[in-house]
Write an enzyme that holds these catalytic residues in place. Structure first.
Site, PDB file in Angstrom:
ATOM      1  N   LYS A   1       0.823  -1.210   0.000  1.00 55.08           N
ATOM      2  CA  LYS A   1       0.000   0.000   0.000  1.00 55.08           C
ATOM      3  C   LYS A   1       0.861   1.266   0.000  1.00 55.08           C
ATOM      4  O   LYS A   1       0.423   2.304  -0.480  1.00 55.08           O
ATOM      5  CB  LYS A   1      -0.979  -0.022   1.162  1.00 55.08           C
ATOM      6  CG  LYS A   1      -2.013  -1.127   0.974  1.00 55.08           C
ATOM      7  CD  LYS A   1      -3.218  -0.987   1.867  1.00 55.08           C
ATOM      8  CE  LYS A   1      -4.290  -2.002   1.494  1.00 55.08           C
ATOM      9  NZ  LYS A   1      -3.861  -3.416   1.723  1.00 55.08           N
TER      10      LYS A   1
HETATM   11  C1  LIG Z   1      -4.477  -4.508   1.094  1.00 52.72           C
HETATM   12  C2  LIG Z   1      -3.697  -5.781   1.004  1.00 52.72           C
HETATM   13  C3  LIG Z   1      -4.057  -6.807   0.076  1.00 52.72           C
HETATM   14  C4  LIG Z   1      -5.291  -6.719  -0.793  1.00 52.72           C
HETATM   15  O1  LIG Z   1      -5.173  -5.754  -1.803  1.00 52.72           O
HETATM   16  P1  LIG Z   1      -6.484  -5.214  -2.569  1.00 52.72           P
HETATM   17  O2  LIG Z   1      -6.001  -4.064  -3.346  1.00 52.72           O
HETATM   18  O3  LIG Z   1      -7.456  -4.819  -1.482  1.00 52.72           O
HETATM   19  O4  LIG Z   1      -6.999  -6.330  -3.399  1.00 52.72           O
HETATM   20  C5  LIG Z   1      -3.238  -7.920  -0.016  1.00 52.72           C
HETATM   21  N1  LIG Z   1      -2.153  -8.063   0.770  1.00 52.72           N
HETATM   22  C6  LIG Z   1      -1.784  -7.111   1.670  1.00 52.72           C
HETATM   23  C7  LIG Z   1      -0.585  -7.355   2.512  1.00 52.72           C
HETATM   24  C8  LIG Z   1      -2.542  -5.945   1.817  1.00 52.72           C
HETATM   25  O5  LIG Z   1      -2.159  -5.019   2.715  1.00 52.72           O
END
Ligand SMILES: *Cc1c(COP(=O)(O)O)cnc(C)c1O
Length: 469
Positions: free
Chosen positions: A113
Site C-alpha cells: 500500500k
Molecule cells: C491490502 C492488502 C491486500 C489486498 O489488496 P487489494 O487491493 O485490497 O486487493 C493484499 N495483501 C496485503 C498485505 C494488503 O495489505
C-alpha cells in the site's frame, strides 16, 4: 483526460477534482473516459526508464491538470531508494524456473500500500496548497491501511490524520509502527472496542454533513483513483524486468481483497501491456474467486467473513470490483447501477447473464483460493527450497500462481507484505521469528503517542474539534 462515474453520470471531471473525493455523486466510482493505448514504440522507449521516469510517463497520460514539471518533481520525491530500499524500487526475486516475486513491500510500512499511498501524500499536499485548503483525514484501521496513510501524510502541510484503531487488538509491531510517529499532524485514537466500532464511528462522523463540511473531513480509502493509478506503474516495471522484448507475454498473480491491486493490472492490460493472465488469489474469504468461477457475486455477512492468517484480504465485499464490472459490461452505466446500486444493496449480490459472464475470458482473469494450511505449506516450501521467507498474503498468491502456471510464460507473483508483519504465522510455519528490516528493529520499545477513547462518535468529534482549531 477526464473522469466519469461507473453508474451513468457522464459529467466530466478533471484529475485534480476527483483527487480529494471519494465516491462520485451518483454513488459510483470514478474511471477515466478511456484507457490510453501504449504503442510498440512507446513501450520500447519505456523499457529503459527508471521507476520514477516510468511513473511520470504513465501518470502524465491520466493527469493533465498538474504542470509537467510539478508532476515530475512529485514523482521524483516519491519513488526514491531512500524510501523504497532499492534503486529498482520493485525488484524481482527469482524462485523456481518461470516463477518470480515482485517486491512491492519495501516501503516504510512493509506492505504494497506504500507504493500508492506515498504518492498520494505528495499529491494531496500539492493540491491542498494550490487551493489554499486543509484536509482532515479520518479513517479506521486494523493495521495496514492506517499505517500506510500515516507514513504517507506525516509532516505534510495542510493535512492532518485522525486514525481510529481497536485498542489493544493490533499486533505489537503494527501498534509500534503507528504509535511511535511523533509528527504533530498524526493523531492515533485507540478505540475501546473492535474494528467494527471504529468503522461505525467513521460512518457516523461522515454522515454528520455539517460537521464534515466545517472540519473538512476526508478519507484515503482504496477506491481513490489516484491510488489505483499509482499501482498501474509497477505492472509495467515488473513486465520489463521479466522479459527481454515486448512481444513476450507475462502472467501476474495478485493476492486480492478489495480488488484494488488487481484492478490496476486490468488497467495496465487495457493499455496494451502484454499481460496474458491476471491470476486472482483469495484466502478463505473467496467472494472474488467465486465470481470468476461462476459469474455470481455474493457479498458476505459478518458471520460468513472469516478471520484468517492473511487478514488484509479478509473482506466481505470488494470495494473496487465495480470498476472492472463496468468495463466488462461495455461501460454500460445503467446496467452497472442496476447491479451495484440495486441488486447488491437489496439482495446482497447478483449473477451475470451467461453472455455477460462469457466476456470475462477476454479480460484475462483466472482465479483460485488458498487456505491456512496452504499458506503454511507454501511458506515452508519456499523457505526450504529457495531460502526466501514470504508473508501470508504473498503465500496465497504463490499457491494460486503455481496452479495456473504455463511453461514458457513467466509468472510474476506480487509480494504484498513482508513476513515481519505476520510473525505469528511465520513461527507456526517455520519455527523461527522473521527479522524486521534493520531500520525497524527495536521499534516496539520507542515511546508511543496515542489517545484512548470510548466507542463514541461524539467524543471523537470533540477530539477533532479541539485539534483542528
Ligand atoms: C491490502 C492488502 C491486500 C489486498 O489488496 P487489494 O487491493 O485490497 O486487493 C493484499 N495483501 C496485503 C498485505 C494488503 O495489505
Amino acid at each position: 483526460m477526464k473522469y466519469i462515474s461507473t453508474r451513468g453520470d457522464r459529467t466530466e471531471r478533471g484529475f485534480s477534482d476527483i483527487l480529494l473525493e471519494g465516491l462520485a455523486p451518483d454513488g459510483g466510482l470514478y474511471l477515466p473516459t478511456h484507457y490510453p493505448k501504449v504503442d510498440a514504440a512507446t513501450l520500447q522507449r519505456w523499457r529503459g526508464l527508471t521507476y520514477a521516469q516510468l511513473a511520470f510517463e504513465i501518470l502524465s497520460l491520466y493527469i493533465d491538470d498538474i504542470p509537467a514539471a510539478d508532476l515530475r518533481r512529485l514523482v521524483d520525491a516519491t519513488y526514491t531508494e531512500a524510501v523504497f530500499g532499492t534503486p529498482q524500487i520493485t525488484p524481482l526475486k527469482p524462485l523456481e524456473a518461470g516463477m518470480q516475486l515482485q517486491a512491492l513491500s519495501n516501503g516504510p510500512t512493509l506492505a504494497f500500500k506504500d507504493m500508492a499511498m506515498q504518492l498520494l501524500g505528495h499529491l494531496f499536499e500539492y493540491e491542498l496548497a494550490r487551493r489554499g485548503e486543509q484536509l482532515n483525514i479520518l479513517g479506521a484501521t486494523s493495521g495496514d491501511t492506517g499505517s500506510a496513510a500515516e507514513y504517507a501524510m506525516r509532516g505534510k502541510q495542510g493535512v492532518r490524520v485522525f486514525m481510529l484503531s481497536p485498542h489493544g487488538r493490533m499486533s505489537p509491531f503494527q501498534q509500534a509502527q503507528m504509535f511511535s510517529l511523533q509528527d504533530a499532524n498524526i493523531h492515533n485514537l485507540a478505540v475501546e472496542g473492535v474494528f467494527d466500532d471504529c468503522q461505525d464511528i467513521v460512518k457516523a462522523v461522515s454522515a454528520d454533513l455539517d460537521f464534515k463540511r466545517r472540519h473538512k473531513i476526508g478519507t484515503v480509502n482504496s477506491i481513490n483513483w489516484a491510488r489505483l493509478l499509482a499501482q498501474v506503474v509497477y505492472y509495467f516495471a515488473g513486465y520489463f524486468q521479466a522479459t527481454r522484448s515486448n512481444d513476450e507475454q507475462v502472467d501476474f498473480a495478485v493476492p486480492s481483497g478489495n480488488f484494488g491491486n488487481i484492478c490496476a493490472g486490468h488497467v495496465a492490460r487495457s493499455m496494451g501491456l502484454p499481460i496474458r493472465h491476471l491470476v486472482l488469489a483469495t484466502n478463505e474469504n473467496n467472494v472474488l474467486d467465486e465470481f470468476f468461477r461462476t459469474g455470481t457475486y455474493r457479498v458476505r455477512g459478518s458471520a460468513e467473513t472469516f478471520e484468517t492468517s492473511s487478514p488484509s484480504m479478509d473482506i466481505s465485499k470488494a470495494s473496487n470490483f465495480e470498476r472492472f464490472v463496468y468495463d466488462l459490461l461495455g461501460r454500460d452505466g445503467a446496467r452497472t447501477q442496476a447491479l451495484f446500486g440495486d441488486a447488491v444493496a437489496r439482495q446482497g449480490g447478483f449473477t451475470l447473464a451467461p453472455a455477460e459472464f462469457a466476456r470475462v475470458a477476454g479480460f484475462g482473469f483466472v482465479s483460485g483460493s488458498s487456505s491456512h494450511a496452504d499458506r503454511l505449506a507454501t511458506i515452508r516450501d519456499t523457505f526450504q527450497r529457495f531460502g526466501v521467507m514470504i508473508d501470508t498474503h504473498t503465500a496465497d498468491g504463490l499457491k494460486v500462481a503455481r496452479a495456473h502456471c504455463t511453461p514458457g510464460v513467466p509468472m510474476v507473483v506480487l509480494e504484498t507484505a513482508l513476513p515481519a508483519k505476520f510473525a505469528e504465522t511465520i513461527r507456526e510455519a517455520l519455527g523461527v521469528d522473521p527479522e524486521p528490516p534493520a531500520a525497524l528493529r527495536g521499534i516496539e520499545d520507542l515511546p508511543k503517542r496515542f489517545t484512548v477513547v470510548p466507542p463514541d462518535a461524539a467524543v471523537v468529534q470533540r477530539y477533532i474539534e479541539t485539534h483542528t482549531a
